[in-house]
Enzyme design. Structure first.
Site, short mmCIF file in Angstrom:
data_model
loop_
_atom_site.label_atom_id
_atom_site.label_comp_id
_atom_site.label_asym_id
_atom_site.label_seq_id
_atom_site.Cartn_x
_atom_site.Cartn_y
_atom_site.Cartn_z
N ASP A 226 35.94 -31.07 99.08
CA ASP A 226 36.41 -31.23 97.70
C ASP A 226 37.49 -30.16 97.44
OD1 ASP A 226 35.09 -28.83 97.24
OD2 ASP A 226 33.82 -29.59 95.62
N CYS B 128 32.69 -27.63 100.59
CA CYS B 128 32.95 -27.57 99.15
C CYS B 128 33.00 -26.10 98.76
CB CYS B 128 31.93 -28.38 98.34
SG CYS B 128 30.22 -27.77 98.38
N THR C 66 30.68 -23.96 97.65
CA THR C 66 29.57 -23.22 98.27
C THR C 66 29.08 -23.84 99.56
OG1 THR C 66 27.98 -24.54 97.03
CG2 THR C 66 28.71 -22.45 96.01
N HIS D 76 18.66 -25.93 117.82
CA HIS D 76 17.31 -26.24 117.34
C HIS D 76 17.24 -27.47 116.45
CE1 HIS D 76 15.42 -21.95 117.99
NE2 HIS D 76 16.08 -22.40 119.06
N HIS E 146 12.00 -28.79 120.07
CA HIS E 146 12.93 -29.00 118.96
C HIS E 146 13.14 -30.50 118.71
CE1 HIS E 146 13.51 -24.76 119.10
NE2 HIS E 146 13.93 -24.81 120.35
C1 RB5 Z 1 33.08 -27.48 92.37
O1 RB5 Z 1 33.50 -26.63 91.35
C2 RB5 Z 1 31.84 -26.94 93.04
O2 RB5 Z 1 30.73 -27.20 92.24
C3 RB5 Z 1 31.67 -27.56 94.40
O3 RB5 Z 1 32.78 -27.25 95.19
C4 RB5 Z 1 30.47 -27.08 95.21
O4 RB5 Z 1 30.40 -25.70 95.26
C5 RB5 Z 1 29.19 -27.71 94.84
O5 RB5 Z 1 28.13 -27.47 95.45
#
Ligand code: RB5
Length: 152
Positions: free
Chosen positions: A8, A66, A68, A99, A134
């Protein structure tokens, strides 16, 4: 080897870095987007696209990014048969393959810098699933999916 990649807006910049690195290493890269840079998009669309491509056999492995790595890995893991692993260091990436037999590597573009991300990618693709006990455990993950989703 072919690798499917998607991100994203929070992962776009890192996707471009990782894509360049993979191409330099001789991998074939299929980019499922986003192509719109920092324009806000919805991470499930890209997690889904990469996971469906891997599940369909378009490529053996995928990378999703994304902000995080959390949301896009959650989305990817909803596709039956997919094991997406969110990794923040090379050790986790190696274990995800050895694993957990993860087919998809997830990272956070706002969590790891480009140098660390490339090291994570390299560790993921250098490792191989070890099988044995595993495989039994990975089989039990599939059993949960079968029991709760009625698939595979
Ligand atoms: C977008 O702002 C953010 O929420 C997305 O990139 C991600 O971190 C979601 O888990």
């Amino acid at each position: 080897m072919k690798i499917v990649i998607g991100a994203d807006h929070g992962g776009y910049a890192l996707k471009e870095v990782v894509k360049t690195h993979l191409l330099e290493q001789g991998y074939e890269v299929v980019d499922k987007g986003t192509d719109s840079g920092t324009v806000s998009v919805d991470y499930p669309d890209y997690g889904r696209a990469v996971a469906e491509a891997v599940a369909a056999g378009e490529a053996p492995f995928g990378i999703v990014i994304c902000g995080t790595g959390i949301g896009i890995s959650m989305a990817a893991n909803k596709v039956p048969g997919i094991r997406a692993a969110l990794c923040t260091d090379p050790y986790m990436a190696r274990m995800a393959r050895e694993h957990n037999d993860a087919q998809i590597l997830a990272m956070g573009g706002r969590v790891v810098g480009p140098g660390l991300a490339v090291a994570i990618v390299d560790a993921f693709f250098a490792a191989e699933f070890q099988g044995g006990r595993h495989a039994r455990r990975v089989g039990k993950i599939a059993a949960i999916e079968r029991d709760h989703c009625g698939t595979r």
